[in-house]
Design an enzyme around this catalytic site. Structure first.
Site, PDB file in Angstrom:
ATOM      1  N   GLY A  53       0.781  -1.243   0.000  1.00 35.91           N
ATOM      2  CA  GLY A  53       0.000   0.000   0.000  1.00 35.91           C
ATOM      3  C   GLY A  53       0.806   1.282   0.000  1.00 35.91           C
ATOM      4  CG  ASN A  83       2.030   3.446  -5.754  1.00 38.20           C
ATOM      5  OD1 ASN A  83       2.414   4.512  -6.229  1.00 38.20           O
ATOM      6  ND2 ASN A  83       2.657   2.294  -5.955  1.00 38.20           N
ATOM      7  NE  ARG A 116     -10.673 -14.178 -13.033  1.00 36.92           N
ATOM      8  CZ  ARG A 116      -9.556 -13.866 -12.393  1.00 36.92           C
ATOM      9  NH1 ARG A 116      -9.514 -12.827 -11.584  1.00 36.92           N
ATOM     10  NH2 ARG A 116      -8.470 -14.586 -12.555  1.00 36.92           N
ATOM     11  NE  ARG A 170     -10.165 -12.253  -8.091  1.00 30.16           N
ATOM     12  CZ  ARG A 170     -10.358 -13.519  -7.791  1.00 30.16           C
ATOM     13  NH1 ARG A 170      -9.405 -14.214  -7.197  1.00 30.16           N
ATOM     14  NH2 ARG A 170     -11.483 -14.118  -8.082  1.00 30.16           N
ATOM     15  CG  LEU A 180     -10.734  -5.793 -11.500  1.00 24.40           C
ATOM     16  CD1 LEU A 180     -10.557  -4.281 -11.466  1.00 24.40           C
ATOM     17  CD2 LEU A 180     -11.683  -6.245 -10.385  1.00 24.40           C
ATOM     18  CG  HIS A 198       2.338  -1.797 -15.279  1.00 27.86           C
ATOM     19  ND1 HIS A 198       2.040  -3.048 -14.777  1.00 27.86           N
ATOM     20  CD2 HIS A 198       3.362  -1.964 -16.139  1.00 27.86           C
ATOM     21  CE1 HIS A 198       2.850  -3.933 -15.326  1.00 27.86           C
ATOM     22  NE2 HIS A 198       3.657  -3.310 -16.156  1.00 27.86           N
ATOM     23  N   GLY A 208      -8.105  -5.426 -21.462  1.00 20.12           N
ATOM     24  CA  GLY A 208      -6.792  -6.059 -21.623  1.00 20.12           C
ATOM     25  C   GLY A 208      -5.871  -5.616 -20.490  1.00 20.12           C
ATOM     26  CB  VAL A 209      -3.855  -7.500 -17.983  1.00 19.71           C
ATOM     27  CG1 VAL A 209      -2.886  -7.159 -16.856  1.00 19.71           C
ATOM     28  CG2 VAL A 209      -5.019  -8.315 -17.437  1.00 19.71           C
ATOM     29  CG  ASP A 210      -0.527  -4.281 -16.885  1.00 22.11           C
ATOM     30  OD1 ASP A 210      -1.176  -3.706 -15.997  1.00 22.11           O
ATOM     31  OD2 ASP A 210       0.204  -5.264 -16.652  1.00 22.11           O
TER      32      ASP A 210
HETATM   33  C1  GRF Z   1       3.766  -0.952  -7.339  1.00 19.26           C
HETATM   34  O1  GRF Z   1       5.032  -1.096  -7.907  1.00 19.26           O
HETATM   35  C2  GRF Z   1       2.726  -0.747  -8.399  1.00 19.26           C
HETATM   36  O2  GRF Z   1       3.207  -0.047  -9.503  1.00 19.26           O
HETATM   37  C3  GRF Z   1       2.383  -2.148  -8.797  1.00 19.26           C
HETATM   38  O3  GRF Z   1       2.434  -2.905  -7.610  1.00 19.26           O
HETATM   39  C4  GRF Z   1       3.300  -2.251  -6.679  1.00 19.26           C
HETATM   40  C5  GRF Z   1       2.468  -2.001  -5.476  1.00 19.26           C
HETATM   41  O4  GRF Z   1       3.192  -1.423  -4.429  1.00 19.26           O
HETATM   42  N1  GRF Z   1       1.103  -2.192  -9.479  1.00 19.26           N
HETATM   43  P1  GRF Z   1       2.440  -0.713  -3.231  1.00 19.26           P
HETATM   44  O5  GRF Z   1       1.448  -1.749  -2.669  1.00 19.26           O
HETATM   45  O6  GRF Z   1       1.722   0.484  -3.759  1.00 19.26           O
HETATM   46  O7  GRF Z   1       3.493  -0.389  -2.245  1.00 19.26           O
END
Ligand code: GRF
Length: 198
Positions: A14, A16, A67, A93, A95, A111, A145-147
């Protein structure tokens, strides 16, 4: 929609999420209201931090469930908190297309690569193995599509001699924590002006 009511979805550390909450806590000018932190794992370390900040938290367990069942409960939690915008922050996860479509233009992800390079997992080790000179992170709208969704913002860092996946990840993470609050703020401002915009 003034200051969109925003949920952060996490699965683990967590950091971010903490950067987003810190940006909002820094002053009233931040254009999104964080009204919920939800995790698909009860042991996500970020939950305690969110609770300590006074942000409502929800655990919607994904393990061992379809899901569809997971997403129905998640959608209920989002509706209960009248969420208008979703920030995925280390949410692990995938989606389904119906859920993603429902939130189209109102769900973003961060990402750890310069998309479209290195979609998926283990991005730092793969960037090193590929010998790239630059690596970084991307904030993008979520599409089925993922990412793969439209890119909102990116930040690059140099790959340095002697880098390991860990050292490179740490350098990228510093940029993630700057990029995500800024990119989300821009989207929230756009949505507040024109809810049909994104
Ligand atoms: C980050 O590098 C984010 O870009 C990726 O997963 C990681 C999560 O880190 N999707 P945090 O849980 O935010 O510390």
């Amino acid at each position: 929609m003034s200051r969109p009511r925003t949920a952060i979805l996490i699965s683990g550390r967590g950091s971010n999420m903490m950067a987003l909450l810190a940006a909002a806590a820094a002053g009233p000018a931040y254009p999104a209201d964080f009204v919920l932190v939800a995790s698909n794992r009860a042991d996500a370390a970020g939950l305690a931090h969110a609770a300590a900040q006074g942000i409502p938290t929800a655990i919607v367990e994904s393990r061992g469930r379809s899901r569809e069942a997971f997403e129905a409960e998640l959608q209920e939690a989002l509706a209960a908190h009248r969420v208008e915008l979703i920030a995925l922050a280390g949410f692990m996860r995938v989606l389904t297309a119906p859920f993603v479509s429902r939130w189209q233009g109102r769900m973003v992800n961060i990402h750890p690569s310069l998309l479209p390079d290195f979609k998926g997992l283990d991005t730092h080790a793969r960037a090193l193995a590929a010998g790239v000179a630059e690596h970084g992170c991307t904030v993008h709208l979520v599409s089925p599509g993922v990412d793969e969704g439209p890119i909102l913002a990116q930040a690059a860092v140099p790959v340095l001699p002697g880098d390991t996946a860990q050292s490179l990840a740490a350098r990228v993470l510093v940029e993630e924590h700057r990029l995500y609050p800024a990119a989300l703020a821009r989207l929230a401002t756009t949505l507040a002006r024109d809810p049909g915009a994104a």
